[in-house]
Write a protein that holds these residues in place. Structure first.
Motif, short mmCIF file in Angstrom:
data_model
loop_
_atom_site.label_atom_id
_atom_site.label_comp_id
_atom_site.label_asym_id
_atom_site.label_seq_id
_atom_site.Cartn_x
_atom_site.Cartn_y
_atom_site.Cartn_z
N ASN A 131 0.86 -1.18 0.00
CA ASN A 131 0.00 0.00 0.00
C ASN A 131 0.90 1.23 0.00
O ASN A 131 1.79 1.36 0.85
N ASP A 133 1.00 5.01 0.72
CA ASP A 133 0.28 6.06 1.46
C ASP A 133 0.96 7.39 1.20
O ASP A 133 2.14 7.58 1.52
N THR A 331 -4.25 5.97 1.40
CA THR A 331 -3.59 4.93 0.62
C THR A 331 -3.94 5.22 -0.83
O THR A 331 -5.07 5.02 -1.27
#
Length: 372
Positions: A131, A133, A331
């Motif tokens: 992910n 972010d 995200t």
């Protein structure tokens, strides 16, 4: 808030041709990215003259690292109708933003990454995911590049428009993701912007040379780079500007968030980023624990771990929310790599969107599908 698939740009030929095609194909996204980074630097009090000085220092480092990279950056700028210094800013934004920060609340990228080794997956294939972010605006500025190399393996990379690389995989079976780290040595040495190092990794035919690039290239900002190989290898290289520390999988799983884990690193440096990203402590544990609880594992298990919403909005899968600095963060993308198949799946803003687009090295059309 919409979550449109990231556009795919096909590139081939020498650096000048690739760069002009890239710049022309991503012109709107490049200009949008420039606008929001200039605004951020302005809020941090870095005047245009100071930005130009910082950018020129980075351009010199890029030229020393490789003339072809500098030529490609100039060509991207030409194709997009912007200044060369603008494209350097996009590639060196981590280094320049870190110089301009006023305190720990001005955090850099988050990110949670994981690799599943062949021995713990259902069909014996290594899987690698992350992910990313960062600022929510980047959902409208990122692109996917599919590059046909004349003298090296073809590669796919997901990156901010104008950047040379961020995460991705290549036809030699190498996979790459990266996540932010910080220490007191940041900004004390001259170094190569991180996207250039990632590009050297993703265009490498040999894993050993990819590892060499990460370990030996001087940096001015800390970073963690997770490298994998379809043949069954993975390592997390925690990089300070002047040295790196290796972490290997445990029980078939490798996980890294945004704090230093290596005992050797913690004995030698001070983690200056954790105050701005305290959620890193439980993001690391949540993903590791979820992946340790299931055997065998598959792509759905990796997705589920990265969709974890414990502690939301300060979670593994972060919905759009105000960060400590006031920036709207999220995200921005969930990126799933399958190096053996030459396939990358990406879901933009996954906390509000569960549709993945598949991008393939073999040139077959991309497709957008709901969560498997």
């Amino acid at each position: 808030m919409t979550a449109e698939p990231f556009p795919l740009i096909e590139l081939s030929g020498p650096p000048e041709i690739r760069g002009r095609r890239y710049g022309a194909g991503a012109v709107d996204r490049i200009r949008l990215g420039l606008r929001h980074y200039r605004e951020q630097l302005g809020r941090l009090g870095l005047d245009p003259g100071a930005v130009r000085h910082a950018v020129r220092r980075q351009l010199a480092a890029i030229g020393e690292f490789g003339d072809a990279y500098a030529a490609e950056i100039r060509a991207i700028a030409e194709g997009a109708g912007v200044d060369t210094e603008d494209v350097v800013l996009l590639n060196a934004r981590t280094e320049i933003l870190r110089q301009a920060r006023r305190g720990p609340e001005e955090a850099s990228d988050g990110c949670t990454g994981a690799v599943l080794m062949p021995g713990v997956t259902r069909d014996g294939r290594l899987l690698h995911g992350q992910n990313w972010d960062w600022k929510v605006e980047c959902a409208k500025t990122a692109v996917v590049l599919r590059v046909r190399q004349e003298h090296g393996p073809d590669y796919l990379t997901f990156t901010e428009a104008g950047g040379l690389a961020r995460s991705g995989l290549n036809a030699a079976g190498i996979g790459l993701t990266a996540n932010n780290l910080e220490c007191e040595r940041d900004g004390t040495t001259e170094g190569v912007p991180l996207p250039l190092i990632r590009r050297r990794v993703i265009e490498s035919a040999d894993l050993a040379l990819a590892l060499h690039a990460v370990r030996t290239t001087p940096k001015s900002a800390s970073n963690n780079m997770m490298l994998s190989h379809a043949g069954g290898f993975a390592v997390s290289l925690e990089c300070a500007p002047d040295e790196s520390f290796a972490l290997l999988p445990e029980n078939g799983v490798l996980v890294h968030a945004n704090h230093w884990l290596s005992a050797a690193a913690l004995a030698r440096l001070r983690d200056t980023g954790l105050d701005a990203t305290p959620d890193s402590l439980y993001r690391q544990d949540r993903v590791r624990s979820r992946l340790a609880a299931e055997r065998p594992l598959d792509i759905a298990d990796l997705q589920d771990a990265l969709f974890d919403d414990f502690g939301s909005p300060w979670s593994v899968c972060r919905p759009p929310r105000q960060g400590l600095s006031g920036n709207l963060t999220a995200t921005v993308a969930m990126v799933l790599l399958d190096p053996a198949r030459g396939e990358m799946r990406i879901a933009p803003l996954p906390a509000i969107n569960r549709r993945f687009t598949r991008y393939r090295l073999d040139g077959t059309p991309t497709e957008t599908t709901p969560l498997d």
